[in-house]
Enzyme design. Structure first.
Site, mmCIF file in Angstrom:
data_model
loop_
_atom_site.group_PDB
_atom_site.id
_atom_site.type_symbol
_atom_site.label_atom_id
_atom_site.label_comp_id
_atom_site.label_asym_id
_atom_site.label_seq_id
_atom_site.Cartn_x
_atom_site.Cartn_y
_atom_site.Cartn_z
ATOM 1 N N HIS A 198 0.848 -1.197 0.000
ATOM 2 C CA HIS A 198 0.000 0.000 0.000
ATOM 3 C C HIS A 198 0.877 1.237 0.000
ATOM 4 C CE1 HIS A 198 0.739 0.828 4.289
ATOM 5 N NE2 HIS A 198 0.395 -0.414 4.580
ATOM 6 N N CYS B 102 3.421 -4.336 6.683
ATOM 7 C CA CYS B 102 3.053 -4.182 5.275
ATOM 8 C C CYS B 102 4.248 -3.669 4.471
ATOM 9 C CB CYS B 102 1.883 -3.214 5.137
ATOM 10 S SG CYS B 102 0.309 -3.870 5.748
#
Length: 293
Positions: free
Chosen positions: A152, A180
């Site tokens: 992301h 992430c």
């Protein structure tokens, strides 16, 4: 008498000529030595070096614990393999070589992972325009890797493109996330739009070697610049106050990737399907509770 006088004059002249110093012969001018002209050297082809380094990587990875059974064979319907070097904060994308192998280094992108980023091989199961992250905060162009871990953008405080966590953006290229893989908007959007659900992903550690194409540079946002600091410099949204020269980001692109990128920038699709700046674009995967940042 006149004849004698004339004789004496002639003898005197001859004596004077005999006594005159001889004039030195002129010294010939030195001919300057010719400067050798160097032979033109061919510019090294980086793609040849990348291919050689990629071949070494393809031998190295299956020799690492946990990757013994990994195969670089192309999976039908998936043109790219995404390899994340967690330790070096670098993503390298490999393309199909036409012979059934992911062996062609296509592009490299700088990223940020974290200690909790899982190692192993995965397949992407779902993607989102915007995604709610831990904090809470939000990420653009999210693609799930496994469980709560996604690709992301750098997080935003709210679901607005001018509300970027700019201090976190300045940490790209270092371990900074909760697990992430964070990337600049230009890079994470590329994954979102070009890597279909099911794309193979490998996450590994090699602090000494970022990847065959090297590790790209990072961009910096001045925290004191209130006009620019809330935006990712690479966001293609027309409202972005950053100069358009930042739209390319810092990714290292092969000739094929550069050609594809230029074609995309010159197409209508470049400014279509941009993520919205409000909750209309929010989506949630109810099957997986919790998402890291």
């Amino acid at each position: 008498m006149k004849r004698l006088l004339l004789l004496f004059v002639c003898l005197g002249l001859l004596a004077g000529c005999a006594g005159a110093p001889a004039q030195p012969a002129p010294t010939p001018a030195a001919t300057p030595a010719s400067t050798p002209v160097p032979e033109p050297t061919a510019t090294p082809d980086p793609e040849a070096a990348w291919a050689e380094a990629a071949a070494a990587f393809r031998q190295w990875l299956p020799a690492q614990p946990g990757f013994e059974n990994f195969s670089f064979a192309v999976q039908e319907g998936f043109p790219y393999l995404i390899c994340v070097n967690r330790a070096a904060s670098c993503v390298t994308v490999y393309a199909d070589d036409g012979a059934g192998q992911y062996s062609l280094p296509y592009m490299a992108m700088v990223c940020s992972g974290g200690e909790d980023t899982p190692l192993g091989s995965f397949s992407t199961p779902v993607s989102y325009d915007w995604r709610l992250l831990s904090g809470p905060c939000y990420g653009q162009y999210a693609t799930r890797i496994d469980g709560p871990y996604l690709f992301h953008s750098v997080p935003y405080y709210t679901q607005h493109k001018d509300d970027l966590e700019y201090d976190q953006f300045n940490q790209l290229g270092t371990p900074a996330s909760l697990g992430c893989i964070r990337l600049a908007v230009v890079d994470v959007r590329w994954i979102y739009e070009n890597c279909p659900i099911g794309t193979p992903v490998v996450i590994y550690d090699d602090a000494e070697n970022p990847g065959p194409m090297g590790k790209p540079e990072t961009l910096y946002i001045d925290p004191a610049d209130e006009t620019l600091r809330g935006w990712d410099p690479t966001d293609p949204d027309p409202a972005n106050p950053w100069d358009d020269s930042y739209l390319d980001g810092t990714a290292i692109r092969s000739r094929a990737a550069a050609a594809d990128w230029e074609a995309f920038k010159n197409s209508e699709a470049f400014t279509q399907n941009l993520t919205p700046t409000d909750l209309q674009g929010w989506s949630h995967d109810s099957a997986i509770e919790g998402t890291r940042g």
